[in-house]
Design a protein around this motif. Structure first.
Motif, PDB file in Angstrom:
ATOM      1  N   CYS A  16       0.876  -1.174   0.000  1.00 21.54           N
ATOM      2  CA  CYS A  16       0.000   0.000   0.000  1.00 21.54           C
ATOM      3  C   CYS A  16       0.913   1.223   0.000  1.00 21.54           C
ATOM      4  O   CYS A  16       1.784   1.354   0.863  1.00 21.54           O
ATOM      5  CB  CYS A  16      -0.896  -0.029   1.232  1.00 21.54           C
ATOM      6  N   SER A  28      -9.744  -0.760  -5.008  1.00 18.96           N
ATOM      7  CA  SER A  28      -9.127  -0.226  -6.229  1.00 18.96           C
ATOM      8  C   SER A  28      -9.923   0.963  -6.745  1.00 18.96           C
ATOM      9  O   SER A  28     -11.167   0.974  -6.695  1.00 18.96           O
ATOM     10  CB  SER A  28      -9.067  -1.310  -7.303  1.00 18.96           C
ATOM     11  N   GLY A  32      -6.821   2.719 -11.384  1.00 23.60           N
ATOM     12  CA  GLY A  32      -6.122   1.427 -11.402  1.00 23.60           C
ATOM     13  C   GLY A  32      -5.265   1.155 -10.192  1.00 23.60           C
ATOM     14  O   GLY A  32      -4.777   0.043 -10.039  1.00 23.60           O
ATOM     15  N   HIS A  33      -5.077   2.120  -9.290  1.00 25.30           N
ATOM     16  CA  HIS A  33      -4.250   1.914  -8.115  1.00 25.30           C
ATOM     17  C   HIS A  33      -5.077   1.366  -6.959  1.00 25.30           C
ATOM     18  O   HIS A  33      -6.259   1.680  -6.829  1.00 25.30           O
ATOM     19  CB  HIS A  33      -3.572   3.215  -7.705  1.00 25.30           C
ATOM     20  N   SER A  34      -4.396   0.542  -6.122  1.00 26.24           N
ATOM     21  CA  SER A  34      -5.070  -0.116  -5.008  1.00 26.24           C
ATOM     22  C   SER A  34      -4.450   0.313  -3.693  1.00 26.24           C
ATOM     23  O   SER A  34      -3.237   0.556  -3.608  1.00 26.24           O
ATOM     24  CB  SER A  34      -4.977  -1.645  -5.161  1.00 26.24           C
ATOM     25  N   CYS A  52      -6.337  10.362  -5.837  1.00 26.94           N
ATOM     26  CA  CYS A  52      -5.526   9.125  -5.689  1.00 26.94           C
ATOM     27  C   CYS A  52      -4.206   9.498  -5.025  1.00 26.94           C
ATOM     28  O   CYS A  52      -3.472  10.356  -5.521  1.00 26.94           O
ATOM     29  CB  CYS A  52      -5.283   8.490  -7.044  1.00 26.94           C
ATOM     30  N   ASN A  68     -11.755  -4.955  -3.481  1.00 23.75           N
ATOM     31  CA  ASN A  68     -11.404  -5.651  -4.729  1.00 23.75           C
ATOM     32  C   ASN A  68     -11.411  -7.147  -4.406  1.00 23.75           C
ATOM     33  O   ASN A  68     -10.490  -7.684  -3.774  1.00 23.75           O
ATOM     34  CB  ASN A  68     -10.013  -5.209  -5.216  1.00 23.75           C
ATOM     35  N   LEU A  71      -8.430  -9.287  -5.738  1.00 19.40           N
ATOM     36  CA  LEU A  71      -7.160  -8.961  -5.073  1.00 19.40           C
ATOM     37  C   LEU A  71      -7.209  -9.379  -3.594  1.00 19.40           C
ATOM     38  O   LEU A  71      -6.212  -9.809  -3.021  1.00 19.40           O
ATOM     39  CB  LEU A  71      -6.898  -7.456  -5.190  1.00 19.40           C
TER      40      LEU A  71
END
Length: 559
Positions: A16, A28, A32-34, A52, A68, A71
């Motif tokens: 993270c 997410s 596209g970032h988690s 973000c 997600n 994930l």
């Protein structure tokens, strides 16, 4: 249902970017970032806008955050404990180096980094091959003693070698307390030490080869010794058996002779006794008859019978008896006593064994046969030289200390503890031990002594402890008044032999034998001492007025 394929990825690959830890309840964004659900929620709750945290993409309205699912399942499987590692990876066992970056059960380290001062398994080592800044780090085989490669003072890696103090140092030590010392890189010093190590190893291998060769020779010598001893024992057993049989046979024959002579003498004595008994009986009868005649009262009858009765019986010669022996008991006892003495002497013989200096255990050496000809003696020629520090001041040394002459004028030799101060004597420098030696001397004059002595022979005064042959520490051959004699422990043995200007001395130290020879066209033995030597022997000489000795230089070719 198919079995789940094992997941071979590290949790470190799913961090993270807010807490920098492994994703927990991952969510997410549209970019596209988690992130961790809690991390992203806390971040937006503290900000006026929703963006973000990684790419700074701004959302006009706050998006609804949902886990997600895929994930999240991946993270659960990664956190689930594994029953067995990847076939290409192994956990560190007892005594093996562990990876410093593995969490939980440690994998075995495959490399250690001397720059990072840490050890890595195959997975955590990968950045050192991929990241540019890590590619220049120094990797070595896994090492569990990395602390020993750190400077105890500066906690930096040891990179230099101080030749002045023969120690490994770090760069900081090199510019501080070792600034004026001679320093080189570790690799450079290693190359030099490696060469020295190679030379040392070569010497060790050479010595090892020599020792193994000597061990092999010693074993062979022992085997030969056992064979030789067995042969000698068999020879001696046969000799003693024959001797015992001979003694028993002689004893038997001698007993038979005693019995035969006893029988003959008894038979002869028996005849003599029978004749004597017969004569005694007749004389007793006659005596009784005369006794009756003497007591007779009738004078007429007495006178009528006197002439016929008063007559002596014939006196025949009695047989004589003399014991005659065919041998002398004194001679027999003398012969038996001599045989007994010889046997007692043999029983006291010592078997010569050579013990080299510094050795505790004795080594048996097979001795070659005794030399017979001068050529064989010359094979054992030993060069000797007079020791000027022992020479009496009346003696003159010349010809490179090979000749010594007695002179009246005293030489100005310096004082020395080894110098003879009363007797005109001198010893040689060489101490002979553990081998066979032969030397020859040319003599002239009316009095001289040639011999050998232990180093402890006295040097000061006129006591017996200083004279060659007058004590238990020396043995000598003396020429005086046209006669040879040998001396040891002040005991003289005369020798009948013509004078010879050249004398040969043969020393067999291991066998305890010292022999003096008259040397001309033949070798004539004058005398041989048989003893047991315990120390090195030094050749020596004792002189009378106008006498001299030259030590001959010999080679095996001299004839």
């Amino acid at each position: 249902m198919m079995d789940e394929a094992p997941l071979f990825v590290s949790q470190d690959e799913f961090p993270c970017s807010v807490c920098l830890d492994t994703l927990t309840d991952p969510v997410s964004l549209h970019c596209g970032h988690s992130f961790c659900l809690k991390c992203l929620t806390d971040c937006w709750d503290q900000s006026q806008e929703c963006s973000c945290p990684q790419c700074r993409h701004t959302f006009t309205t706050r998006p609804e955050l949902n886990r997600n699912t895929l994930l999240n399942e991946v993270m659960k499987k990664m956190k689930r404990p594994r029953l067995s590692p990847h076939p290409s990876q192994n956990y560190a066992g007892s005594g093996e180096v562990e990876c410093d970056f593995c969490t939980g059960k440690k994998l075995r380290a495959v490399k250690s980094c001397l720059t990072c001062m840490a050890s890595y398994c195959q997975t955590h080592l990968q950045p050192h091959y991929e990241v540019a800044v890590l590619k220049h780090h120094k990797l070595v085989d896994s090492d569990g003693n990395l602390k020993e490669k750190l400077c105890g003072k500066h906690w930096k890696s040891l990179e230099l070698f101080c030749r002045t103090e023969e120690t490994c140092i770090c760069m900081m030590c090199g510019i501080t307390e070792h600034n004026s010392h001679e320093k080189v890189e570790l690799e450079t010093e290693r190359e030099g030490k490696q060469k020295h190590l190679g030379a040392t190893q070569s010497e060790i291998r050479k010595r090892l080869e020599e020792k193994e060769k000597k061990l092999k020779e010693t074993r062979r010598t022992v085997a030969e010794m056992k064979i030789s001893v067995k042969q000698k024992m068999e020879e001696h057993d046969k000799s003693f058996t024959d001797l015992i049989q001979c003694i028993e046979e002689a004893h038997k024959k001698l007993t038979e002779k005693f019995r035969e002579q006893e029988k003959r003498n008894v038979e002869k004595a028996k005849k003599v006794m029978e004749q004597l008994e017969k004569e005694i009986k007749e004389l007793k009868r006659k005596d009784s008859e005369l006794n009756k005649l003497s007591e007779m009262k009738d004078h007429v009858h007495f006178l009528q019978t006197f002439s016929s009765r008063c007559v002596l019986p014939p006196n025949r010669d009695s047989l004589s008896f003399t014991v005659i022996l065919d041998f002398s008991s004194e001679d027999l006892l003398e012969e038996l006593s001599g045989l007994k003495t010889s046997m007692e002497k043999i029983s006291k013989w010592d078997i010569p064994i050579w013990t080299p200096p510094g050795r505790e255990a004795p080594i048996f050496t097979l001795q070659p046969p005794e030399p017979q000809s001068r050529e064989e003696f010359l094979q054992y020629f030993c060069p000797i030289t007079l020791d000027i520090n022992t020479a009496h001041r009346d003696l003159r040394l010349s010809e490179w200390n090979k000749k010594v002459t007695y002179e009246w004028t005293k030489a100005e030799y310096p004082d020395h503890t080894n110098r003879f101060d009363y007797w005109a004597q001198v010893l040689c420098r060489e101490g002979l031990t553990g081998t066979r030696c032969y030397w020859e001397v040319e003599c002239s004059g009316d009095f001289m002594m040639i011999g050998v002595a232990y180093k402890g022979l006295g040097r000061k005064g006129e006591g017996r402890e200083c004279g060659l042959g007058n004590n238990e520490k020396s043995w000598s051959l003396r020429w005086t008044q046209s006669q040879y004699s040998v001396w040891h422990n002040n005991k003289r043995t005369l020798i009948s032999a013509p004078y010879s200007p050249r004398i040969g001395v043969y020393l067999d130290w291991p066998a305890g034998s010292l022999s003096f020879y008259s040397v001309s066209h033949t070798m004539t033995l004058l005398h041989r001492f048989n003893t047991s030597f315990t120390e090195p022997l030094y050749p020596g000489f004792w002189f009378g007025h106008n006498s001299s000795v030259i030590i001959c230089h010999l080679t095996p070719c001299d004839q």
